[in-house]
Design a protein around this motif. Structure first.
Motif, PDB file in Angstrom:
ATOM      1  N   TYR A 179       0.742  -2.656   8.031  1.00 18.64           N
ATOM      2  CA  TYR A 179       0.293  -2.589   6.662  1.00 18.64           C
ATOM      3  C   TYR A 179       1.036  -3.703   5.824  1.00 18.64           C
ATOM      4  O   TYR A 179       0.146  -4.564   5.100  1.00 18.64           O
ATOM      5  CB  TYR A 179       0.808  -1.214   5.827  1.00 18.64           C
ATOM      6  CG  TYR A 179       0.437  -1.330   4.487  1.00 18.64           C
ATOM      7  CD1 TYR A 179      -0.484  -0.841   4.041  1.00 18.64           C
ATOM      8  CD2 TYR A 179       1.670  -1.646   3.471  1.00 18.64           C
ATOM      9  CE1 TYR A 179      -0.812  -0.659   2.607  1.00 18.64           C
ATOM     10  CE2 TYR A 179       1.581  -1.465   2.061  1.00 18.64           C
ATOM     11  CZ  TYR A 179       0.522  -1.122   1.674  1.00 18.64           C
ATOM     12  OH  TYR A 179       0.086  -1.002   0.423  1.00 18.64           O
ATOM     13  N   SER A 193       7.929   8.980   5.741  1.00 20.73           N
ATOM     14  CA  SER A 193       6.677   9.639   6.335  1.00 20.73           C
ATOM     15  C   SER A 193       6.732  11.219   6.308  1.00 20.73           C
ATOM     16  O   SER A 193       7.876  11.676   6.675  1.00 20.73           O
ATOM     17  CB  SER A 193       6.107   8.747   7.456  1.00 20.73           C
ATOM     18  OG  SER A 193       7.413   9.131   8.633  1.00 20.73           O
ATOM     19  N   THR A 195       4.136  14.641   7.148  1.00 20.46           N
ATOM     20  CA  THR A 195       2.663  15.113   7.533  1.00 20.46           C
ATOM     21  C   THR A 195       2.241  16.114   6.602  1.00 20.46           C
ATOM     22  O   THR A 195       1.100  16.634   6.799  1.00 20.46           O
ATOM     23  CB  THR A 195       2.783  15.790   8.946  1.00 20.46           C
ATOM     24  OG1 THR A 195       3.672  16.772   8.922  1.00 20.46           O
ATOM     25  CG2 THR A 195       2.866  14.909  10.139  1.00 20.46           C
ATOM     26  N   LYS A 243       0.602  11.452   6.650  1.00 18.52           N
ATOM     27  CA  LYS A 243      -0.494  11.286   7.654  1.00 18.52           C
ATOM     28  C   LYS A 243      -1.168  12.801   7.707  1.00 18.52           C
ATOM     29  O   LYS A 243      -0.319  13.547   8.082  1.00 18.52           O
ATOM     30  CB  LYS A 243       0.242  11.033   9.146  1.00 18.52           C
ATOM     31  CG  LYS A 243      -0.952  10.616  10.140  1.00 18.52           C
ATOM     32  CD  LYS A 243      -0.287  10.255  11.286  1.00 18.52           C
ATOM     33  CE  LYS A 243      -1.507  10.239  12.401  1.00 18.52           C
ATOM     34  NZ  LYS A 243      -1.000   9.932  13.584  1.00 18.52           N
ATOM     35  N   GLN A 262      -3.957  14.646   9.561  1.00 17.20           N
ATOM     36  CA  GLN A 262      -4.785  14.526  10.807  1.00 17.20           C
ATOM     37  C   GLN A 262      -4.603  12.938  11.422  1.00 17.20           C
ATOM     38  O   GLN A 262      -3.321  12.567  11.608  1.00 17.20           O
ATOM     39  CB  GLN A 262      -6.294  14.886  10.553  1.00 17.20           C
ATOM     40  CG  GLN A 262      -6.410  16.447  10.089  1.00 17.20           C
ATOM     41  CD  GLN A 262      -7.806  16.792   9.577  1.00 17.20           C
ATOM     42  OE1 GLN A 262      -8.738  15.900   9.930  1.00 17.20           O
ATOM     43  NE2 GLN A 262      -7.920  17.877   9.396  1.00 17.20           N
ATOM     44  N   GLN A 263      -5.435  12.215  11.372  1.00 18.37           N
ATOM     45  CA  GLN A 263      -5.581  10.892  11.913  1.00 18.37           C
ATOM     46  C   GLN A 263      -5.380   9.847  10.724  1.00 18.37           C
ATOM     47  O   GLN A 263      -5.684   8.440  11.127  1.00 18.37           O
ATOM     48  CB  GLN A 263      -6.470  10.556  12.976  1.00 18.37           C
ATOM     49  CG  GLN A 263      -6.424  11.281  14.182  1.00 18.37           C
ATOM     50  CD  GLN A 263      -5.029  11.417  14.829  1.00 18.37           C
ATOM     51  OE1 GLN A 263      -4.507  10.364  15.175  1.00 18.37           O
ATOM     52  NE2 GLN A 263      -4.296  12.481  14.999  1.00 18.37           N
ATOM     53  N   SER A 264      -5.572  10.279   9.422  1.00 20.65           N
ATOM     54  CA  SER A 264      -5.369   9.345   8.169  1.00 20.65           C
ATOM     55  C   SER A 264      -3.987   9.356   7.650  1.00 20.65           C
ATOM     56  O   SER A 264      -3.478  10.128   7.243  1.00 20.65           O
ATOM     57  CB  SER A 264      -6.742   9.867   7.371  1.00 20.65           C
ATOM     58  OG  SER A 264      -6.596   8.884   6.289  1.00 20.65           O
ATOM     59  N   TRP A 265      -3.711   7.988   7.254  1.00 18.74           N
ATOM     60  CA  TRP A 265      -2.714   7.481   6.714  1.00 18.74           C
ATOM     61  C   TRP A 265      -3.036   7.362   5.174  1.00 18.74           C
ATOM     62  O   TRP A 265      -3.849   6.692   4.774  1.00 18.74           O
ATOM     63  CB  TRP A 265      -1.972   6.324   7.186  1.00 18.74           C
ATOM     64  CG  TRP A 265      -1.146   6.448   8.337  1.00 18.74           C
ATOM     65  CD1 TRP A 265      -1.937   6.417   9.723  1.00 18.74           C
ATOM     66  CD2 TRP A 265       0.054   6.948   8.844  1.00 18.74           C
ATOM     67  NE1 TRP A 265      -1.116   6.387  10.467  1.00 18.74           N
ATOM     68  CE2 TRP A 265       0.258   6.946  10.117  1.00 18.74           C
ATOM     69  CE3 TRP A 265       1.035   7.679   7.731  1.00 18.74           C
ATOM     70  CZ2 TRP A 265       1.295   7.515  10.799  1.00 18.74           C
ATOM     71  CZ3 TRP A 265       2.359   7.879   8.597  1.00 18.74           C
ATOM     72  CH2 TRP A 265       2.333   7.928  10.189  1.00 18.74           C
ATOM     73  N   SER A 266      -2.002   7.670   4.295  1.00 14.46           N
ATOM     74  CA  SER A 266      -2.096   7.605   3.007  1.00 14.46           C
ATOM     75  C   SER A 266      -0.934   6.861   2.678  1.00 14.46           C
ATOM     76  O   SER A 266       0.146   7.069   3.085  1.00 14.46           O
ATOM     77  CB  SER A 266      -2.429   8.594   1.901  1.00 14.46           C
ATOM     78  OG  SER A 266      -1.447   9.387   1.817  1.00 14.46           O
TER      79      SER A 266
END
Length: 121
Positions: A18, A55, A57, A102, A104-108
């Motif tokens: 990123y 991080s 989930t 995170k 599912q498979q998407s990061w914010s």
């Protein structure tokens, strides 16, 4: 390795990519000084950026960035000072937090620039 270690490594890899996409140059990762660890040390223009990656989930309990308490800040400042002195940098230093969520498979991403200042501690 443990699931939490693997997730942490995945988050730090995502954070480094990123930052690279944003034009940052990665100088070091997982820099240790005594009991302190800096996740990412980067350079952006004329600043050295000390990046703490947090991080999760889920954010049901709290946002990831709230985990950076006064003790953690103090350790980051001490480690940053060591890194700066060993490498003879004369740039300004900035402390950022990259809070990643995170689902599912998407990061914010919540990139908090100047999250704290060394004079606060």
């Amino acid at each position: 390795m443990s699931i939490s270690y693997d997730f942490g490594r995945e988050a730090e890899d995502f954070a480094a990519n990123y930052l690279i996409q944003k034009g940052y140059k990665i100088l070091a990762r997982n820099y240790f000084f005594r009991k302190a660890e800096i996740d990412i040390i980067a350079q952006f223009e004329t600043e050295i950026i000390i990046v703490e990656v947090k991080s999760r989930t889920t954010n049901h309990v709290s946002e990831p960035e709230t985990a950076v308490n006064a003790k953690k800040k103090k350790l980051l400042i001490l480690a940053a000072d060591d890194f700066i002195q060993k490498n003879n940098f004369i740039y300004e230093v900035r402390f950022d937090i990259l809070a990643l969520l995170k689902i599912q498979q998407s990061w914010s991403v919540n990139h908090i620039e100047n999250a704290f200042d060394a004079s606060e501690i």
